[in-house]
Design a protein around this motif. Structure first.
Motif, PDB file in Angstrom:
ATOM      1  N   TYR A  52       3.178 169.053  55.854  1.00  0.00           N
ATOM      2  CA  TYR A  52       3.516 168.525  57.179  1.00  0.00           C
ATOM      3  C   TYR A  52       3.807 167.019  57.175  1.00  0.00           C
ATOM      4  N   VAL A  88      -4.613 164.902  56.377  1.00  0.00           N
ATOM      5  CA  VAL A  88      -5.676 164.593  57.340  1.00  0.00           C
ATOM      6  C   VAL A  88      -7.050 164.531  56.662  1.00  0.00           C
ATOM      7  N   PHE A  90      -9.902 166.138  56.589  1.00  0.00           N
ATOM      8  CA  PHE A  90     -10.581 167.197  55.828  1.00  0.00           C
ATOM      9  C   PHE A  90      -9.945 167.370  54.448  1.00  0.00           C
ATOM     10  N   GLY A 112      -7.305 163.198  62.160  1.00  0.00           N
ATOM     11  CA  GLY A 112      -8.309 164.268  62.238  1.00  0.00           C
ATOM     12  C   GLY A 112      -7.657 165.631  62.281  1.00  0.00           C
ATOM     13  N   SER A 114      -7.852 169.236  65.154  1.00  0.00           N
ATOM     14  CA  SER A 114      -8.558 169.850  66.285  1.00  0.00           C
ATOM     15  C   SER A 114      -9.489 170.974  65.820  1.00  0.00           C
ATOM     16  N   LEU A 115      -9.142 171.626  64.718  1.00  0.00           N
ATOM     17  CA  LEU A 115     -10.023 172.688  64.211  1.00  0.00           C
ATOM     18  C   LEU A 115     -11.300 172.075  63.644  1.00  0.00           C
ATOM     19  N   ASN A 141     -10.202 173.657  56.901  1.00  0.00           N
ATOM     20  CA  ASN A 141     -10.023 172.685  58.002  1.00  0.00           C
ATOM     21  C   ASN A 141     -11.360 172.447  58.708  1.00  0.00           C
ATOM     22  N   CYS A 198      -6.050 175.455  66.569  1.00  0.00           N
ATOM     23  CA  CYS A 198      -5.179 174.348  66.144  1.00  0.00           C
ATOM     24  C   CYS A 198      -4.333 173.952  67.342  1.00  0.00           C
ATOM     25  N   GLU A 199      -4.368 172.672  67.680  1.00  0.00           N
ATOM     26  CA  GLU A 199      -3.646 172.225  68.881  1.00  0.00           C
ATOM     27  C   GLU A 199      -2.133 172.314  68.716  1.00  0.00           C
ATOM     28  N   VAL A 200      -1.658 172.451  67.500  1.00  0.00           N
ATOM     29  CA  VAL A 200      -0.224 172.576  67.243  1.00  0.00           C
ATOM     30  C   VAL A 200       0.215 174.040  67.373  1.00  0.00           C
ATOM     31  N   HIS A 201      -0.501 174.931  66.691  1.00  0.00           N
ATOM     32  CA  HIS A 201      -0.077 176.340  66.646  1.00  0.00           C
ATOM     33  C   HIS A 201      -0.454 177.128  67.888  1.00  0.00           C
ATOM     34  N   GLU A 226      -2.361 180.359  61.958  1.00  0.00           N
ATOM     35  CA  GLU A 226      -3.144 179.682  63.010  1.00  0.00           C
ATOM     36  C   GLU A 226      -2.527 179.941  64.386  1.00  0.00           C
ATOM     37  N   CYS A 284       2.198 167.646  64.817  1.00  0.00           N
ATOM     38  CA  CYS A 284       0.749 167.424  64.704  1.00  0.00           C
ATOM     39  C   CYS A 284       0.517 165.917  64.794  1.00  0.00           C
ATOM     40  N   HIS A 286      -2.013 164.223  64.335  1.00  0.00           N
ATOM     41  CA  HIS A 286      -2.901 163.699  63.273  1.00  0.00           C
ATOM     42  C   HIS A 286      -2.108 163.458  61.987  1.00  0.00           C
ATOM     43  N   MET A 287      -1.315 164.452  61.609  1.00  0.00           N
ATOM     44  CA  MET A 287      -0.480 164.298  60.415  1.00  0.00           C
ATOM     45  C   MET A 287       0.478 163.115  60.591  1.00  0.00           C
TER      46      MET A 287
HETATM   47 FE1  SF4 Z   1      -5.283 170.520  62.236  1.00  0.00          FE
HETATM   48 FE2  SF4 Z   1      -2.874 169.431  62.669  1.00  0.00          FE
HETATM   49 FE3  SF4 Z   1      -3.178 171.374  60.827  1.00  0.00          FE
HETATM   50 FE4  SF4 Z   1      -3.391 171.924  63.417  1.00  0.00          FE
HETATM   51  S1  SF4 Z   1      -1.581 171.201  62.343  1.00  0.00           S
HETATM   52  S2  SF4 Z   1      -4.740 172.648  61.809  1.00  0.00           S
HETATM   53  S3  SF4 Z   1      -4.367 170.048  64.238  1.00  0.00           S
HETATM   54  S4  SF4 Z   1      -4.079 169.324  60.784  1.00  0.00           S
END
Ligand code: SF4
Ligand code: 13P
Length: 327
Positions: A52, A88, A90, A112, A114-115, A141, A198-201, A226, A284, A286-287
């Protein structure tokens, strides 16, 4: 050194990303890329980048790329003093768990997930107390502290295999509710899930996939597990980010959509200029905190160094190693 000279020296790297980065934008990246390549040599550093990450990071400065599973595995093969994790928190923690003697840097501490944020070690202890017969499978994650409370880790690339390797009637699988439900649909093992997302998926919907198929006849839909189960049910294939990339490599679908984070399509698309990538995607945040400038800063100042309490690191490493031992 003049800007024109920098552009000329990075011309071969630009060819790798030309289809997704306009020439005007390359001027803003070239100086940082040159500086990062010099700093990597000076510090004896390698850069691990998740699928990502943006193309100028993924294709131009990274030494090792892949999904979470590949990054965890290949982190162990690194023969360098310093690892910069373009991904990220993790992921950086996992690299540190597998390389306790190396310096592991994350360019932005706020990257970070969200998971990972959805569950604490205390939550895991409560789940264990409620279901004492069920082993705990922690999605990678998660924080090192949550991994330390778990029996084994998994990623989206091996979740079903890990669950079935335990030989248990039921397992606790945390924290991704949708991944747990998607695995439950494929296995006879009873899965007890946590309600993390996951806030993205989680934002993709089944109606969106149906609309895509109507607007782009013949499109092949690849989804990350996800995503909610009703989205996965609409897809032609569900798999990890590496799974989606290898699906494209194997099948070369003329028209394809990757139901996942936006940079994933860019990174795969540059390798297959003849294929038509349809691009609804979600970013994402965070990414996206990881940029060339921050990677350069991390190598210049040797920050931010990842440290893990040894009392947490030992059991967390065991959970990752157990996962890696499952063939
Ligand atoms: Fe976490 Fe971002 Fe991956 Fe979703 S896309 S699981 S928020 S790192
Ligand atoms: P992968 O392990 O499939 O690369 O997924 C990691 C992730 O964060 C997906 O959102």
């Amino acid at each position: 050194m003049s800007h024109a000279a920098t552009i000329a020296r990075t011309a071969a790297l630009y060819e790798r990303v030309r289809p997704v980065i306009p020439p005007m934008e390359w001027g803003a990246f070239a100086g940082d890329i040159e500086a990062i390549l010099d700093l990597k040599a000076e510090r004896n550093a390698v850069i691990l980048a998740h699928n990502y990450q943006t193309p100028e990071i993924f294709h131009c400065i990274a030494d090792i790329t892949g999904d979470s599973l590949a990054l965890a595995r290949r982190a162990m093969e690194v023969d360098a003093d310093v690892i910069v994790l373009a991904g990220v928190q993790f992921m950086a923690e996992t690299a540190k768990l597998m390389n306790p003697e190396k310096t592991v840097l994350i360019p932005d501490l706020r990257a970070g997930c969200s998971l990972a944020a959805s569950i604490t070690p205390e939550d895991v202890r409560l789940m264990r107390a409620r279901y004492p017969d069920a082993p705990v499978v922690a999605y990678v994650n998660t924080s090192a502290a949550v991994k330390a409370e778990s029996d084994i880790c998994c990623t989206s690339g091996n979740a079903r295999k890990i669950v079935e390797s335990l030989g248990a009637r039921r397992v606790i699988m945390l924290p991704d509710e949708y991944l747990a439900k998607n695995v439950a649909a494929e296995t006879g093992v009873e899965i007890i899930a946590w309600a993390g997302h996951c806030e993205v998926h989680e934002r993709f919907t089944a109606a969106e996939i149906r609309a895509l198929r109507a607007a782009h006849p013949g499109v092949v839909v690849l989804a990350h597990p996800e995503c909610p189960p009703e989205v996965v049910a609409e897809a032609d294939y569900a798999g990890s980010t590496a799974g989606m990339a290898s699906y494209v490599e194997r099948n070369r679908p003329a028209r394809v959509v990757l139901i996942t984070e936006c940079s994933m399509s860019d990174n795969v698309a540059v390798q297959y200029p003849g294929l038509d990538f349809i691009r609804p995607c979600n970013l994402c945040p965070h990414m996206k905190r990881i940029t060339l400038k921050k990677i350069r800063g991390a190598l210049e100042t040797m920050t931010h160094e990842v440290t893990i309490d040894p009392a947490i690191a030992a059991p967390a490493r065991r959970a990752v190693e157990r996962m890696l031992a499952v063939k």
